[in-house]
Write a protein that holds these residues in place. Sequence first.
Motif, PDB file in Angstrom:
ATOM      1  N   HIS A  59       6.226   1.382  42.669  1.00 32.43           N
ATOM      2  CA  HIS A  59       6.724   2.743  42.816  1.00 32.43           C
ATOM      3  C   HIS A  59       7.234   2.985  44.244  1.00 32.43           C
ATOM      4  O   HIS A  59       8.290   3.592  44.453  1.00 32.43           O
ATOM      5  N   GLU A  60       6.487   2.505  45.223  1.00 26.14           N
ATOM      6  CA  GLU A  60       6.923   2.654  46.619  1.00 26.14           C
ATOM      7  C   GLU A  60       8.207   1.855  46.883  1.00 26.14           C
ATOM      8  O   GLU A  60       9.135   2.334  47.543  1.00 26.14           O
ATOM      9  N   ARG A  74      10.497   0.960  44.746  1.00 22.54           N
ATOM     10  CA  ARG A  74      11.589   1.641  44.043  1.00 22.54           C
ATOM     11  C   ARG A  74      12.081   2.852  44.840  1.00 22.54           C
ATOM     12  O   ARG A  74      13.269   3.033  45.048  1.00 22.54           O
ATOM     13  N   ASN A  75      11.144   3.675  45.313  1.00 21.76           N
ATOM     14  CA  ASN A  75      11.550   4.891  46.005  1.00 21.76           C
ATOM     15  C   ASN A  75      12.132   4.594  47.385  1.00 21.76           C
ATOM     16  O   ASN A  75      13.067   5.259  47.821  1.00 21.76           O
TER      17      ASN A  75
END
Lengths: 254, 254, 254, 254
Positions: free
Chosen positions: B81-82, B84-85
Amino acid sequence: MKIDLNCDMGESFGVYRLGFDEEMMPHITSANIACGFHAGDPIVMERTISLAKSHGVSAGAHPGFPDLVGFGRRSMELTPHEVRNDLIYQVGALSAFAQIEGLSLQHVKPHGQFYNLAAKDEHMSRSICEAILALDKNLILVALSGSKMAEIASKSGLKVAREAFADRAYHRDGSLVSRKTEGSVIHDPKRVAERVIRMVQEGKVQSIEGDLIDLEVDSICVHGDTPGAVDLARAIRGNLEGAGITALPMGKFL
Amino acid sequence: MKIDLNCDMGESFGVYRLGFDEEMMPHITSANIACGFHAGDPIVMERTISLAKSHGVSAGAHPGFPDLVGFGRRSMELTPHEVRNDLIYQVGALSAFAQIEGLSLQHVKPHGQFYNLAAKDEHMSRSICEAILALDKNLILVALSGSKMAEIASKSGLKVAREAFADRAYHRDGSLVSRKTEGSVIHDPKRVAERVIRMVQEGKVQSIEGDLIDLEVDSICVHGDTPGAVDLARAIRGNLEGAGITALPMGKFL
Amino acid sequence: MKIDLNCDMGESFGVYRLGFDEEMMPHITSANIACGFHAGDPIVMERTISLAKSHGVSAGAHPGFPDLVGFGRRSMELTPHEVRNDLIYQVGALSAFAQIEGLSLQHVKPHGQFYNLAAKDEHMSRSICEAILALDKNLILVALSGSKMAEIASKSGLKVAREAFADRAYHRDGSLVSRKTEGSVIHDPKRVAERVIRMVQEGKVQSIEGDLIDLEVDSICVHGDTPGAVDLARAIRGNLEGAGITALPMGKFL
Amino acid sequence: MKIDLNCDMGESFGVYRLGFDEEMMPHITSANIACGFHAGDPIVMERTISLAKSHGVSAGAHPGFPDLVGFGRRSMELTPHEVRNDLIYQVGALSAFAQIEGLSLQHVKPHGQFYNLAAKDEHMSRSICEAILALDKNLILVALSGSKMAEIASKSGLKVAREAFADRAYHRDGSLVSRKTEGSVIHDPKRVAERVIRMVQEGKVQSIEGDLIDLEVDSICVHGDTPGAVDLARAIRGNLEGAGITALPMGKFL
């Protein structure tokens, strides 16, 4: 009769939490989302965009000076070129999160000293307005009502939302009373809510010197990180509706 | 017969200069532009986009880990998630500078350990591919030829440019020889240029173990910050043209 | 007759290289070492301390504003308390590397706009002087000759090295000619070296307006990152010795 | 019978507040103070040193990975040299604030993944121990009881405080149960306080598998930023005193 209610959002960072974002969202219509320079990070930005979407709140960029430890509140002597590029970078970064959620950004509101310094500097204002127009001519610039920046933005063809502060005292010349001055912030929710009604209905506000002055306003700024912030926002929103004023995202009526 | 030549660009920062961006531009077709996390800043990003435009070189994003002092070369244990963001943030920021210049980004190539780690991690690769597709389905992902990431990207419907390294030795299984190993980098311009021709014409490269292995390639990576980088790029480009191979931005033929 | 020659050092960062530290060391007597806020990192700091030690050059701290991308050259509106604490932090960090090498820091010289702003602000100067005295009363503060800060430091009981710039033009009132003005920087090595001799021997310099003005000087600043920097430093050092003036670390004679 | 109670402190940053520092101070004996890499800033560091002093709590450095957004909790693949220098830098910076207050640092406790990774890596542990010894041979290293790092530190001649966690479950082999595992954190204040008494009086703790295992302990870590943290600390401190165990800064008895 229509008005926008905007609030600074997404100012958490990493493990640090700031602001009552979830509690404020039901009461506002536009969210100014931090973009990672003075506050915010890629996880927080995504979460805030998504939170705004789920409440039907329109999202805008809230770019700040590159000074995390100072929260963008310390003046920095950037060149107009640096200011412009720091803004483009931050607006672009936030736009990508909006895009992923199927949204477009509605507005740009510079943060803290970025807002204050740019507002007074013609060269800087012009450079910012040109950049926003080049990025997306539908983006609205939120600028202090009556400021040089609001004037320059209008002339440049940029859409402008003239902003007023719900709980801040004004001088007779339309400038904000410095936070260091006694009486600069109005704490009584009832009085704040009444001021807001008057701003919207009559385009007027009583200055700290006592005069009634003109103040054209498209959007009211409410704070989201002070004690009582949520109650104040609720009171303002309630009073507006009681007075037959519709609270709407600025992009719906500008 | 067509090939893309890509090079990392815009890795200067503030007063610091890195890489021969101006000298390399005439010899390449795609620029991977740093986005401010491992290198680059808003002034450098604008300058590099503009430099690429003036040379007809296609611009892409080169997002890295948030580690300026380590130049994105140190592994960081980010969640998918990190990762990707962080990618969305950086691609968005660079896109805005492209937009201002009337360009669209052509591709995304993760930098350093971001490239290496993401390439091996299925969950991370999938999360990155979905994000890029959501941002803009025309964006091409540059991935190591033969890697898990290239495979996952293709399956996800994302356009992929399979990348090979002009001056790096390969193992028999198609993996890169570690930089710590003797012979991992080939320094002789003539030999490098010949390898490149063979990669493009035959889809083959001689491994460090001696075997001739398959290597499908859409884009060749050339370095832009090593001594002799410019001469090497010129030699590669010259040899390609001598062999009747057209160097073109990947977006023109993928 | 004695003089100190100081130079800014250790301004590299991560993969980025800045300044001719190794080539400059033989020609100077005091090194102002960046401490990680405007430049420098823990690896560079250790290397620079060690380099200074091996040349018998005395090490000092060169703290700057927390603005890496701006290299500490942009004004920031810090409170005296912030300025003081940013200085304590940076001096402490560098001291630890000195300690590991068995050295003590000789001096503190604020960098860039930190130097310029602090020098003019009495409250800030006072707060800095108290902090340095509390840290180590043997630390010397390097301050612009004739400045408010030099005066305040002397009165506070702090040791002060009054600094002059070898290649910068002075106004009749002893202030530096702005870099934006034609003639503000003197490029001819011979002329620069002669000016330095005169500063040291006579305590005088010819101003840009033509007058001969008084300029008391304990340390001459030479630049270490401009083209010709090494030749200029060599010329100055050679001329000083030719004139019978001993170049010595400021700590040896103040 | 004596024991130290340590707690992570000074992890606020700029406008961001984290941890109940003021409320925790009366209940602990040693404060691990963040040094600006994973948390903390020069203003917070000074305030925390001063707060510790006023409560008679001994101050130590709590250096972390250079990853503010990840709060030093994400693994970073630093070289032993980088780890060592990042530690020296941070300890030095905090030392300066201690010095200004007339204090010396008592200990060093690496933070988060810095603590975890360094503890397992012999080469890294050795490099850290040598650095601390070179800085100040009176500094105590706080290391996980039973860890490789505790062993290496003892052998190197460094003073070591063997640390146990009041509210964390242990495996039979003395390692901590991962936070991802059910039952890894014990929430009942009474049970936590009893475990602590047993650790101190008998040098034993019941593992999650049910066995009673040996656990030599000089310092108990209590958390300062979780709900109920203050009550838990008060309960532990109260129970210790009730059992005739004196809570003292580790430096007083090691």
